[in-house]
Design an enzyme around this catalytic site. Structure first.
Site, mmCIF file in Angstrom:
data_model
loop_
_atom_site.group_PDB
_atom_site.id
_atom_site.type_symbol
_atom_site.label_atom_id
_atom_site.label_comp_id
_atom_site.label_asym_id
_atom_site.label_seq_id
_atom_site.Cartn_x
_atom_site.Cartn_y
_atom_site.Cartn_z
ATOM 1 N N VAL A 262 0.781 -1.408 0.115
ATOM 2 C CA VAL A 262 -0.222 0.059 -0.285
ATOM 3 C C VAL A 262 0.815 1.103 -0.048
ATOM 4 O O VAL A 262 0.502 2.071 -0.568
ATOM 5 C CB VAL A 262 -0.898 0.184 1.176
ATOM 6 C CG1 VAL A 262 -1.832 1.132 1.317
ATOM 7 C CG2 VAL A 262 -1.959 -1.270 1.231
ATOM 8 N N LYS B 99 -6.823 -1.362 10.522
ATOM 9 C CA LYS B 99 -8.062 -1.670 11.057
ATOM 10 C C LYS B 99 -8.155 -2.276 12.451
ATOM 11 O O LYS B 99 -8.759 -1.968 13.290
ATOM 12 C CB LYS B 99 -8.927 -2.589 10.012
ATOM 13 C CG LYS B 99 -8.365 -4.002 9.897
ATOM 14 C CD LYS B 99 -8.307 -4.208 8.314
ATOM 15 C CE LYS B 99 -7.310 -3.399 7.449
ATOM 16 N NZ LYS B 99 -6.994 -3.560 6.267
ATOM 17 N N GLU C 27 -10.008 5.585 5.659
ATOM 18 C CA GLU C 27 -10.875 5.129 4.479
ATOM 19 C C GLU C 27 -10.517 3.842 4.151
ATOM 20 O O GLU C 27 -11.281 2.846 3.869
ATOM 21 C CB GLU C 27 -10.987 6.018 3.341
ATOM 22 C CG GLU C 27 -11.991 5.590 2.283
ATOM 23 C CD GLU C 27 -13.385 5.511 2.497
ATOM 24 O OE1 GLU C 27 -13.869 6.419 2.713
ATOM 25 O OE2 GLU C 27 -13.795 4.541 2.995
ATOM 26 N N GLY D 76 -10.957 -1.766 1.580
ATOM 27 C CA GLY D 76 -9.683 -1.465 0.524
ATOM 28 C C GLY D 76 -10.442 -0.004 -0.266
ATOM 29 O O GLY D 76 -10.638 0.934 0.204
ATOM 30 N N ILE E 152 -13.235 0.664 -1.580
ATOM 31 C CA ILE E 152 -14.625 1.190 -1.664
ATOM 32 C C ILE E 152 -14.823 2.218 -0.774
ATOM 33 O O ILE E 152 -14.463 2.123 0.552
ATOM 34 C CB ILE E 152 -15.711 0.171 -1.411
ATOM 35 C CG1 ILE E 152 -15.520 -1.305 -2.121
ATOM 36 C CG2 ILE E 152 -17.178 0.597 -1.231
ATOM 37 C CD1 ILE E 152 -16.350 -2.487 -1.597
ATOM 38 N N GLU F 112 -3.363 -13.146 5.193
ATOM 39 C CA GLU F 112 -2.480 -12.505 5.845
ATOM 40 C C GLU F 112 -1.356 -13.069 6.721
ATOM 41 O O GLU F 112 -1.531 -14.513 6.716
ATOM 42 C CB GLU F 112 -3.431 -11.756 7.113
ATOM 43 C CG GLU F 112 -4.581 -11.128 6.551
ATOM 44 C CD GLU F 112 -4.337 -9.599 6.336
ATOM 45 O OE1 GLU F 112 -3.147 -9.078 6.914
ATOM 46 O OE2 GLU F 112 -4.746 -8.850 5.705
ATOM 47 N N ASP G 245 -10.414 -10.093 10.781
ATOM 48 C CA ASP G 245 -10.182 -8.858 9.873
ATOM 49 C C ASP G 245 -11.490 -8.287 9.602
ATOM 50 O O ASP G 245 -11.704 -6.908 9.881
ATOM 51 C CB ASP G 245 -9.283 -9.341 8.793
ATOM 52 C CG ASP G 245 -9.253 -8.200 7.727
ATOM 53 O OD1 ASP G 245 -8.471 -7.380 7.666
ATOM 54 O OD2 ASP G 245 -9.937 -8.460 6.639
ATOM 55 N N LYS H 118 -13.278 -4.669 10.781
ATOM 56 C CA LYS H 118 -14.075 -3.578 9.582
ATOM 57 C C LYS H 118 -15.463 -3.217 10.184
ATOM 58 O O LYS H 118 -15.822 -2.042 10.200
ATOM 59 C CB LYS H 118 -13.777 -4.015 8.407
ATOM 60 C CG LYS H 118 -12.494 -4.158 7.876
ATOM 61 C CD LYS H 118 -12.459 -5.025 6.626
ATOM 62 C CE LYS H 118 -10.976 -5.227 6.315
ATOM 63 N NZ LYS H 118 -10.807 -6.309 5.194
HETATM 64 N N1 HSE Z 1 -6.834 -9.666 3.905
HETATM 65 C C1 HSE Z 1 -7.978 -8.914 3.823
HETATM 66 C C2 HSE Z 1 -8.873 -9.408 2.789
HETATM 67 C C3 HSE Z 1 -7.615 -7.277 3.169
HETATM 68 O O1 HSE Z 1 -8.741 -10.375 2.261
HETATM 69 O O2 HSE Z 1 -10.022 -8.733 2.320
HETATM 70 C C4 HSE Z 1 -7.070 -6.544 4.449
HETATM 71 O O3 HSE Z 1 -7.966 -6.237 5.165
#
Ligand code: HSE
Length: 429
Positions: free
Chosen positions: A15, A107, A131, A136, A138, A192, A203, A207
């Site tokens: 990123v 996050k 954001e 990602g 969106i 990850e 994860d 979010k």
């Molecule tokens: N590992 C996450 C995914 C992306 O597969 O969407 C990072 O949050």
């Protein structure tokens, strides 16, 4: 043009390198849109010598992200290191203490420390934008904070982990078992470093907790998110769900109910012809329901260099324009301590189990459900030929998870259920 907005980037992985590329490629476009140039002045990462495919020669280098965060020539600290605590948190705190605005894709850090950081930022006159931390590319944080700010939000739902959606979709399209597709995802570099963050639903839970805070004006409460991963979903469940017109998704749902704030991230059956049911591969989708706007569906890449850097740049441009908004869309002091709903709203459930193939076995299971107050909508015994065991599918009418768990516990005493039954919620989307 006014003075450039000077950013310092900590973390030059996928990123971070993507942000460097956008700033180099769109320098003029960004300056016109923001009304001032955006300049990277300093960067920091673990290894200085690594080739990242971007030219870093024009930027100052800091080994220590905390030192980067404190530099006088950095107006905005861009945190792209990741990790719930450690250097990311230390550098973010240092930036805020120095009165600098922060843009982050982290996050995990915000899900665990977001409220405290938001309070600290406000006290220091700084803002935190994130954001890129949710879904990602969106622009869902902006959608909730800005575009839909006139609505009372009724529900936020979404598929927010592309890796899980890739695994579930691939199991269905290729007819492959979970373990095989998991290994494939690993080989493709989708997982990850700790795969449990993906397949364990953590994860995506991070979010969801962030979106719930904005949507319902509550303090981020990741600990109250009910989380279940996709590890128990078998190819048989995917096949049977498809046969009944459903797809299985790792679905996040947040809603404020009379019983409190419901936040759950778990595998759910959704109608195959719904927008969520149609979502294929590593793509993400967030569905927001507001009292005035109705339903809004946002779909796009939830990870990857371009999409995530695009989200980071949206926040940086806002700051360059002078647009400042509280971290969770309202002053931190007005965020309420959420009362977690003790249980999810009633829903129909899909149950798959294997029974001993002998007279009365099905009746015992039906009786256990009946005694727990769970009503059967549909039932099917399938494909057992001469096998000594009979796979059985049951779809219940709407029931509480408590009643269902009561029935599942009672199954054990029937002596006819082999192994653990699979129970998956059917979500009305
Ligand atoms: N590992 C996450 C995914 C992306 O597969 O969407 C990072 O949050």
């Amino acid at each position: 043009m006014t003075a450039p907005l000077r950013i310092g980037i900590a973390g030059l992985g996928t990123v971070g390198a993507g942000v460097v590329k956008i700033v180099a490629k769109h320098h003029n476009l960004l300056a016109h849109r923001a009304g001032r140039p955006i300049a990277i002045t300093a960067v920091s990462a673990r290894s200085r010598g690594k080739d990242r495919g971007v030219d870093l020669s024009g930027f100052a280098w800091e080994d220590d992200p905390v030192a980067l965060a404190r530099r006088d020539d950095v107006d905005v600290f861009v945190e792209l290191m990741g990790g719930e605590a450690g250097p990311a948190l230390a550098a973010t705190e240092a930036a805020i203490a120095a009165g600098k605005d922060v843009v982050t894709a982290n996050k995990a850090m915000l899900a665990h420390h977001g409220h405290r950081l938001a309070e600290a930022a406000e006290a220091a006159g700084a803002v935190i934008r994130f954001e890129a931390a949710v879904a990602g590319g969106i622009p869902v944080v902006k959608a909730l904070t800005e575009g839909l700010a006139g609505n009372e939000i009724r529900r936020v739902m979404g598929v927010m982990n592309g890796t899980c959606n890739y695994i579930l979709t691939r199991m269905e399209t290729a007819g492959l078992p979970y373990e095989e597709v998991f290994a494939e995802a690993d080989a493709l570099g989708y997982l990850e470093a700790d795969p449990q963050l993906d397949v364990g639903g953590i994860d995506a839970g991070h979010k969801l907790a962030l979106l719930a805070a904005i949507a319902f004006g509550t303090r981020v409460s990741f600990d109250a998110v009910e989380i279940e991963g996709i590890g128990r979903i078998g190819i048989e469940d995917i096949r049977q769900a498809a046969d009944m017109g459903y797809r299985i998704k790792l679905l996040g749902v947040a809603q404020m109910t009379g019983r409190g704030l419901e936040q759950r991230m778990s595998p759910c059956l959704v109608p195959a012809d719904s927008p969520l049911g149609q979502l294929q591969g590593g793509t993400n989708m967030v569905v927001i329901e507001g009292d005035s706007v109705g339903q809004v569906v946002l779909r796009g890449a939830g990870a990857g260099q371009g999409p995530t850097a695009s989200a980071v740049m949206a926040d940086v441009i806002d700051l360059a324009r002078g647009f400042r908004v509280s971290t969770f869309g309202r002053p931190a002091a007005t965020l309420a301590e959420p009362v977690p709903a003790r249980a999810a709203a009633p829903a129909p459930y899909y149950l798959r189990m294997t029974l001993v193939d002998k007279p009365g076995a099905l009746a015992k299971v039906a009786a256990a459900l009946g005694e727990a107050g769970v009503s059967i909508d549909r039932m099917r015994q399938y494909g057992h030929a001469d096998a000594p065991a009979a796979p059985v599918l049951i779809v219940t009418h709407k029931t509480t998870r408590d009643a269902l768990d009561h029935a599942l516990r009672a199954f054990g005493a029937t002596g006819v259920v082999i192994g653990e039954p699979v129970a998956i919620r059917i979500e009305a989307v």
